[in-house]
Motif scaffolding. Sequence first.
Motif, PDB file in Angstrom:
ATOM      1  N   GLY A 162       0.791  -1.221   0.000  1.00  0.00           N
ATOM      2  CA  GLY A 162       0.000   0.000   0.000  1.00  0.00           C
ATOM      3  C   GLY A 162       0.817   1.262   0.000  1.00  0.00           C
ATOM      4  O   GLY A 162       0.283   2.347   0.241  1.00  0.00           O
ATOM      5  N   GLY A 163       2.121   1.148  -0.253  1.00  0.00           N
ATOM      6  CA  GLY A 163       2.961   2.332  -0.359  1.00  0.00           C
ATOM      7  C   GLY A 163       3.402   2.940   0.949  1.00  0.00           C
ATOM      8  O   GLY A 163       4.046   3.988   0.959  1.00  0.00           O
ATOM      9  N   VAL A 164       3.117   2.293   2.083  1.00  0.00           N
ATOM     10  CA  VAL A 164       3.395   2.928   3.370  1.00  0.00           C
ATOM     11  C   VAL A 164       4.863   2.847   3.765  1.00  0.00           C
ATOM     12  O   VAL A 164       5.280   3.488   4.723  1.00  0.00           O
ATOM     13  CB  VAL A 164       2.530   2.321   4.490  1.00  0.00           C
ATOM     14  N   GLU A 165       5.672   2.051   3.065  1.00  0.00           N
ATOM     15  CA  GLU A 165       7.109   1.932   3.331  1.00  0.00           C
ATOM     16  C   GLU A 165       7.402   1.512   4.777  1.00  0.00           C
ATOM     17  O   GLU A 165       8.433   1.848   5.337  1.00  0.00           O
ATOM     18  CB  GLU A 165       7.827   3.246   3.012  1.00  0.00           C
ATOM     19  N   ARG A 166       6.476   0.828   5.342  1.00  0.00           N
ATOM     20  CA  ARG A 166       6.682   0.251   6.677  1.00  0.00           C
ATOM     21  C   ARG A 166       6.158  -1.171   6.597  1.00  0.00           C
ATOM     22  O   ARG A 166       4.956  -1.389   6.553  1.00  0.00           O
ATOM     23  CB  ARG A 166       5.951   1.058   7.751  1.00  0.00           C
ATOM     24  N   GLY A 167       7.093  -2.122   6.527  1.00  0.00           N
ATOM     25  CA  GLY A 167       6.644  -3.449   6.166  1.00  0.00           C
ATOM     26  C   GLY A 167       7.165  -4.555   7.046  1.00  0.00           C
ATOM     27  O   GLY A 167       7.353  -4.394   8.254  1.00  0.00           O
ATOM     28  N   LEU A 634      -1.155  18.850  -9.147  1.00  0.00           N
ATOM     29  CA  LEU A 634      -0.606  18.249  -7.943  1.00  0.00           C
ATOM     30  C   LEU A 634      -0.900  16.759  -7.961  1.00  0.00           C
ATOM     31  O   LEU A 634      -1.974  16.337  -8.394  1.00  0.00           O
ATOM     32  CB  LEU A 634      -1.229  18.874  -6.698  1.00  0.00           C
ATOM     33  N   THR A 635       0.055  15.947  -7.515  1.00  0.00           N
ATOM     34  CA  THR A 635      -0.218  14.530  -7.316  1.00  0.00           C
ATOM     35  C   THR A 635      -0.049  14.206  -5.837  1.00  0.00           C
ATOM     36  O   THR A 635       0.830  14.745  -5.166  1.00  0.00           O
ATOM     37  CB  THR A 635       0.710  13.631  -8.154  1.00  0.00           C
ATOM     38  N   GLY A 636      -0.905  13.333  -5.353  1.00  0.00           N
ATOM     39  CA  GLY A 636      -0.850  12.913  -3.957  1.00  0.00           C
ATOM     40  C   GLY A 636      -1.124  11.435  -3.844  1.00  0.00           C
ATOM     41  O   GLY A 636      -1.871  10.864  -4.652  1.00  0.00           O
ATOM     42  N   PHE A 637      -0.519  10.810  -2.831  1.00  0.00           N
ATOM     43  CA  PHE A 637      -0.620   9.361  -2.662  1.00  0.00           C
ATOM     44  C   PHE A 637      -1.059   9.061  -1.237  1.00  0.00           C
ATOM     45  O   PHE A 637      -0.385   9.440  -0.275  1.00  0.00           O
ATOM     46  CB  PHE A 637       0.728   8.699  -2.968  1.00  0.00           C
ATOM     47  N   ASP A 638      -2.161   8.366  -1.125  1.00  0.00           N
ATOM     48  CA  ASP A 638      -2.799   8.157   0.164  1.00  0.00           C
ATOM     49  C   ASP A 638      -1.889   7.460   1.176  1.00  0.00           C
ATOM     50  O   ASP A 638      -1.992   7.689   2.377  1.00  0.00           O
ATOM     51  CB  ASP A 638      -4.078   7.341  -0.038  1.00  0.00           C
ATOM     52  N   GLY A 639      -0.977   6.588   0.687  1.00  0.00           N
ATOM     53  CA  GLY A 639      -0.094   5.867   1.596  1.00  0.00           C
ATOM     54  C   GLY A 639       1.235   6.552   1.848  1.00  0.00           C
ATOM     55  O   GLY A 639       2.145   5.921   2.398  1.00  0.00           O
ATOM     56  N   ASP A 640       1.370   7.813   1.459  1.00  0.00           N
ATOM     57  CA  ASP A 640       2.649   8.518   1.560  1.00  0.00           C
ATOM     58  C   ASP A 640       3.009   8.777   3.021  1.00  0.00           C
ATOM     59  O   ASP A 640       2.363   9.575   3.700  1.00  0.00           O
ATOM     60  CB  ASP A 640       2.563   9.840   0.804  1.00  0.00           C
ATOM     61  N   THR A 641       4.067   8.090   3.498  1.00  0.00           N
ATOM     62  CA  THR A 641       4.507   8.281   4.878  1.00  0.00           C
ATOM     63  C   THR A 641       5.722   9.197   4.958  1.00  0.00           C
ATOM     64  O   THR A 641       6.276   9.373   6.041  1.00  0.00           O
ATOM     65  CB  THR A 641       4.849   6.926   5.526  1.00  0.00           C
ATOM     66  N   ARG A 642       6.154   9.763   3.831  1.00  0.00           N
ATOM     67  CA  ARG A 642       7.288  10.699   3.848  1.00  0.00           C
ATOM     68  C   ARG A 642       6.792  12.141   3.893  1.00  0.00           C
ATOM     69  O   ARG A 642       6.858  12.800   4.925  1.00  0.00           O
ATOM     70  CB  ARG A 642       8.172  10.475   2.619  1.00  0.00           C
ATOM     71  N   THR A 643       6.280  12.640   2.765  1.00  0.00           N
ATOM     72  CA  THR A 643       5.820  14.031   2.770  1.00  0.00           C
ATOM     73  C   THR A 643       4.383  14.175   3.252  1.00  0.00           C
ATOM     74  O   THR A 643       3.960  15.279   3.602  1.00  0.00           O
ATOM     75  CB  THR A 643       5.935  14.649   1.358  1.00  0.00           C
TER      76      THR A 643
END
Length: 705
Positions: A162-167, A634-643
Amino acid sequence: MTPGSRPLKHVKVPTRGAHGAALSPDRESAVDILHGRQVTDPYRWLESAGTTATRHWLAERDREFDREAEHWPLRRGLSERIQDLVRTDLWSAPRHRPGRLFTTVRRAGDEHPRVVAMAPDATGGLQVVFDPVEQDPSGRTTLDSWEPDPTGRLIAVQTSSGGVERGELRVLCARTGAQVGPSVRGLRYSHVAWLPDRESSPAFYYVRRDDQHGTRGVWLRRVACGTETLVHACTAPGTVPGVRVLGGRRLLVTESHGTGHRTDLWIADLHGARPEHPRLHPVQVGVEAETEARLGPDGLLYLRTTLGAPLRRVCAADPDEPGVEHWREVVPEDPGATLDAFATCPGPALLVVRTRLGISEARVHDTATGRPLRTLALPGEGMVTAPETAPDGTVFLGYADVAVQQRVLELAPGAREPRVWPPHTDTGAPVPEVRRSVVWCRSADGTEVPVTVFDPPRAGTAPGPTILHAYGGFGRPRQFGFSATVLAWLLSGGRYAVAHVRGGGDAGRSWHLRGARRNKPRAVEDLVAAAGTLVEQGLCTRSQLCLSGGSAGGLLVLAAAMSRPRVCGSVIASAPLADMVRFERLGLGRMWTREFGTVTDPEDLTALLSYSPYHRALARGRSHSSTALPRVLLTGFDGDTRTDAAHPRKMCAALLGAGSGLDRPPALLRYERDVGHGPRAVSRAVALAADAHAFAAHETGLLPR
């Protein structure tokens, strides 16, 4: 509430904006007092992604984007061209273990790479060791990292979904794929360093980067039972731990201090020692320098460092006396290029990779004298990455340029020209002719800033649609590897330029610091000057110019457009930072105060507000001066844990609120679910890239050929 603030009052905000789009529920605006300054935040409610109000608002943005995007002439053509360009086999550099090689390959048409094993001479068939699509057929799971143990019987695999980069970190049997021992969950890109000679009782060191699952630092984990021992704890806030085992014997522990130029290093000899309690000796501690260490075949510790060299040099030390007072310079600093990577070679020698205005150079140096022995003949003007030395002295490295897809090169001991690896890789596709040039612009304070320009094949001299890209953050230099999106844009007839602004690492540490923290407005001025120069030199008109940047680069292009709205006709800001008053409370912003400053400091706050795109857009809305603003995607990603996707959500709302009365919305938001800031399935990456550049084509007037 933002650190250092207190609520002042609440005021009502409008609930409807341009085109009848709901901008805000019937709520009150947040207003803070920061060091005696009133800061209004009418769209703070959009920081909560899961509320009914935010979901309804996002659904309207989806409809708005879809209505416009279906009329962009190049949308389908760019998508097909990008798909054609990425439809190739992609390999990673191999890792050698007894009797086997491990690597990753993403076959043409696949969504994700898979880990495979093969014979040492890269012949015969491939054994699939791990396939993320087999684990998750939806394609939402990505392979984040992998590391085989010294015997090649086990492999540590890290995945996230899911793109959260925490796995999850798991150990698998390299032959059967069966899991061995319990897994570790909730990790973010952990280093894994296997203990040597532990066939009967395998164990590895790994890192915890935050306090969510225990003390931050380096841990020893025993595979079979999952028991753990803390080896090194991070005590300073904002530091990121790292761990490696060098030469099968030396344990290297590092701490990177946020985004600043400081690395602390310790080393321990594992021979005869208890792995739970290694005796760590300081290599560099408390020194304002960024340093990376490797062990050479001669047993010496080699260190790439900014200590005494802003553009980096390589030093050597005895690992038993590793302190900075014992370092000996081996390869000196080059005043015109950054030393970005190195690898040890037989001889003993060092392969040194430098970058000069985005183009890599690779030379082999003698470790005794430091003098160059030979220069590598690279395939073209491009980017060399991640050189690693195999046990037999062969060096493997990545190479790509603007027209050549990423490939692995193999440099045999003593050779001058590397060969493509694996040997059967097909590289026979014709390479498009793309011309590169460099122009210089003068920034507001007189600093000369270089801009690299790529002309499309058969380009004329008339002004034409142009994308100007910039990043300008964290000391990262712009390097010209392969991008299917950029090449598709060039092949469609567009021009592509990159501004090497301050804040990046194109001219070393000092270039970064001159555009960091309270100096960040200089990076904005550099980009504005670069845009003006492209227009003045007749490469494009302002309406034909689209600024483009992602993450910290998205912040930069938005700040330039908000401060100088006539600088360009359009802007692409992908997963940007935008609210620089709240950035510390969103995503990983708390780790970035060395780069941007902190609102708890009144002088930092003044600098942040001087360029914060969100607040400049709000100010334009209040002054009714929005008609001159460029069009923004603008692009945005719901699972973005960085920005954190709150940034593009709030920025879009501020622009829409400022654009009441316009014929079309001044900003579009392309919002994705189940993905984040990092890697994703190929099909989703292609769709995102095609949409962004179709927008640029539409706004700059680039038409299908």
